[in-house]
Design a protein around this motif. Structure first.
Motif, mmCIF file in Angstrom:
data_model
loop_
_atom_site.group_PDB
_atom_site.id
_atom_site.type_symbol
_atom_site.label_atom_id
_atom_site.label_comp_id
_atom_site.label_asym_id
_atom_site.label_seq_id
_atom_site.Cartn_x
_atom_site.Cartn_y
_atom_site.Cartn_z
ATOM 1 N N GLY A 11 0.807 -1.214 0.000
ATOM 2 C CA GLY A 11 0.000 0.000 0.000
ATOM 3 C C GLY A 11 0.838 1.262 0.000
ATOM 4 N N ASP A 12 2.129 1.123 0.305
ATOM 5 C CA ASP A 12 3.027 2.279 0.320
ATOM 6 C C ASP A 12 3.531 2.641 -1.079
ATOM 7 O OD1 ASP A 12 4.430 -0.193 0.321
ATOM 8 O OD2 ASP A 12 6.275 0.833 0.900
ATOM 9 N N ARG A 13 3.307 1.778 -2.056
ATOM 10 C CA ARG A 13 3.751 2.035 -3.435
ATOM 11 C C ARG A 13 2.525 2.230 -4.308
ATOM 12 N NH1 ARG A 13 8.768 -1.088 -5.480
ATOM 13 N NH2 ARG A 13 8.810 0.820 -6.683
ATOM 14 N N HIS A 14 2.258 3.468 -4.652
ATOM 15 C CA HIS A 14 1.075 3.809 -5.437
ATOM 16 C C HIS A 14 1.396 3.797 -6.924
ATOM 17 C CE1 HIS A 14 -0.934 4.874 -1.743
ATOM 18 N NE2 HIS A 14 0.153 5.566 -1.401
ATOM 19 N N PRO A 15 0.458 3.324 -7.751
ATOM 20 C CA PRO A 15 0.709 3.310 -9.198
ATOM 21 C C PRO A 15 0.747 4.727 -9.754
ATOM 22 C CG PRO A 15 -1.545 2.677 -8.743
ATOM 23 C CD PRO A 15 -0.858 2.805 -7.415
ATOM 24 N N ALA A 16 1.668 4.947 -10.651
ATOM 25 C CA ALA A 16 1.786 6.256 -11.288
ATOM 26 C C ALA A 16 2.237 6.076 -12.729
ATOM 27 C CB ALA A 16 2.794 7.126 -10.539
ATOM 28 N N VAL A 17 1.586 6.793 -13.618
ATOM 29 C CA VAL A 17 1.979 6.777 -15.022
ATOM 30 C C VAL A 17 3.201 7.688 -15.156
ATOM 31 C CG1 VAL A 17 1.271 7.340 -17.375
ATOM 32 C CG2 VAL A 17 -0.385 6.383 -15.765
ATOM 33 N N ASN A 24 -2.857 -3.164 4.834
ATOM 34 C CA ASN A 24 -1.779 -2.287 4.367
ATOM 35 C C ASN A 24 -1.458 -2.472 2.885
ATOM 36 O OD1 ASN A 24 -0.664 -4.790 4.496
ATOM 37 N ND2 ASN A 24 1.031 -4.256 5.828
ATOM 38 N N GLY A 25 -2.425 -2.898 2.113
ATOM 39 C CA GLY A 25 -2.189 -3.125 0.688
ATOM 40 C C GLY A 25 -2.936 -2.139 -0.188
ATOM 41 N N LYS A 26 -3.036 -2.492 -1.462
ATOM 42 C CA LYS A 26 -3.778 -1.676 -2.419
ATOM 43 C C LYS A 26 -4.382 -2.590 -3.473
ATOM 44 C CE LYS A 26 0.089 -0.731 -5.516
ATOM 45 N NZ LYS A 26 1.035 -1.539 -4.772
ATOM 46 N N THR A 27 -5.398 -2.089 -4.125
ATOM 47 C CA THR A 27 -6.013 -2.752 -5.263
ATOM 48 C C THR A 27 -5.949 -1.791 -6.440
ATOM 49 O OG1 THR A 27 -7.508 -4.059 -3.898
ATOM 50 C CG2 THR A 27 -8.139 -3.739 -6.206
ATOM 51 N N VAL A 28 -5.360 -2.238 -7.530
ATOM 52 C CA VAL A 28 -5.365 -1.473 -8.768
ATOM 53 C C VAL A 28 -6.448 -2.100 -9.638
ATOM 54 C CG1 VAL A 28 -4.025 -0.663 -10.741
ATOM 55 C CG2 VAL A 28 -2.894 -1.009 -8.532
ATOM 56 N N TRP A 29 -7.361 -1.281 -10.128
ATOM 57 C CA TRP A 29 -8.505 -1.783 -10.883
ATOM 58 C C TRP A 29 -8.584 -1.098 -12.248
ATOM 59 C CZ3 TRP A 29 -11.861 1.977 -12.349
ATOM 60 C CH2 TRP A 29 -11.838 3.174 -11.622
ATOM 61 N N ALA A 30 -9.214 -1.799 -13.157
ATOM 62 C CA ALA A 30 -9.476 -1.246 -14.489
ATOM 63 C C ALA A 30 -10.820 -1.778 -14.957
ATOM 64 C CB ALA A 30 -8.381 -1.658 -15.466
ATOM 65 N N GLU A 31 -11.592 -0.926 -15.618
ATOM 66 C CA GLU A 31 -12.891 -1.326 -16.139
ATOM 67 C C GLU A 31 -12.937 -1.136 -17.643
ATOM 68 O OE1 GLU A 31 -15.748 -0.487 -12.281
ATOM 69 O OE2 GLU A 31 -15.722 0.999 -13.893
ATOM 70 N N LEU A 32 -13.520 -2.133 -18.313
ATOM 71 C CA LEU A 32 -13.724 -2.074 -19.751
ATOM 72 C C LEU A 32 -15.215 -2.184 -20.013
ATOM 73 C CD1 LEU A 32 -10.929 -3.906 -19.223
ATOM 74 C CD2 LEU A 32 -10.932 -3.780 -21.686
ATOM 75 N N ASP A 33 -15.773 -1.184 -20.684
ATOM 76 C CA ASP A 33 -17.174 -1.232 -21.079
ATOM 77 C C ASP A 33 -17.287 -2.097 -22.316
ATOM 78 O OD1 ASP A 33 -17.880 0.502 -19.005
ATOM 79 O OD2 ASP A 33 -17.556 2.273 -20.259
ATOM 80 N N LEU A 34 -18.120 -3.100 -22.263
ATOM 81 C CA LEU A 34 -18.257 -4.028 -23.379
ATOM 82 C C LEU A 34 -19.288 -3.518 -24.371
ATOM 83 C CD1 LEU A 34 -18.161 -7.392 -21.426
ATOM 84 C CD2 LEU A 34 -16.284 -6.022 -22.297
ATOM 85 N N PRO A 35 -19.066 -3.822 -25.642
ATOM 86 C CA PRO A 35 -20.026 -3.360 -26.661
ATOM 87 C C PRO A 35 -21.365 -4.050 -26.509
ATOM 88 C CG PRO A 35 -18.406 -4.845 -27.628
ATOM 89 C CD PRO A 35 -17.979 -4.615 -26.203
ATOM 90 N N ASP A 36 -22.407 -3.343 -26.885
ATOM 91 C CA ASP A 36 -23.757 -3.893 -26.879
ATOM 92 C C ASP A 36 -23.823 -4.979 -27.941
ATOM 93 O OD1 ASP A 36 -26.445 -4.386 -26.721
ATOM 94 O OD2 ASP A 36 -27.077 -2.382 -27.296
ATOM 95 N N PRO A 37 -24.294 -6.192 -27.576
ATOM 96 C CA PRO A 37 -24.310 -7.276 -28.550
ATOM 97 C C PRO A 37 -25.260 -7.056 -29.719
ATOM 98 C CG PRO A 37 -25.365 -7.959 -26.495
ATOM 99 C CD PRO A 37 -24.787 -6.595 -26.285
#
Length: 152
Positions: free
Chosen positions: A100-106, A138-151
């Motif tokens: 949790g002490d190391r945060h993601p950064a671009v 004391n951790g972290k969760t990095v998340w990403a979301e992808l919107d899926l196309p309408d079938p």
């Protein structure tokens, strides 16, 4: 001939796995993601999103095993396929680690000849949204979301 599996979004589907924080654990995470997303029918219903999701998993799992590694501790991969209130479908990828002490950064920039440092830039380009949240204790969760196309 292989028949296509329709993408079933009538219910929320989740799959979680705990993996060793190592290159082998990241590799296994990629394999698990491919198998799970295929079993949900994402590979045939939304092939572009399927391949994007696999790259997102690869980058986040690699980061967890490289930058989020704590000796003797695991990281967690969670995949969730759910309908949204707007009527669409979203795939959420979460990778949790113990740092949790190391945060993601671009990075602001990356040298042309550099062989690393582009993972979160790829995640940002492929995902519709991404970020990180603290994870107890004391951790972290990095998340990403992808919107899926309408079938339709």
């Amino acid at each position: 001939m292989k028949s296509e599996i329709p993408l079933d979004t009538a219910t929320t589907r989740t799959h979680c796995a705990q993996l060793t924080a190592s290159p082998k654990g990241a590799s296994i995470g990629r394999r698990i993601a491919r198998q799970q997303l295929t079993s949900w029918g994402l590979n045939s219903a939304a092939p572009d999103a399927f391949h994007s999701a696999l790259l997102v998993v690869a980058e986040l799992a690699t980061n967890a095993s490289t930058h989020g590694r704590v000796p003797g501790r695991l990281f967690e991969l969670a995949l969730t396929l759910a309908s949204t209130p707007r009527g669409g479908t979203t795939l959420r990828v979460e990778v949790s680690d113990c740092r949790g002490d190391r945060h993601p950064a671009v990075p602001a920039s990356c040298a042309d000849h550099s062989q690393s440092g582009r993972g979160l830039t790829l995640v940002g380009a492929l995902a519709d949204r991404w970020g990180s949240i603290p994870r107890h204790p004391n951790g972290k969760t990095v998340w990403a979301e992808l919107d899926l196309p309408d079938p339709a």
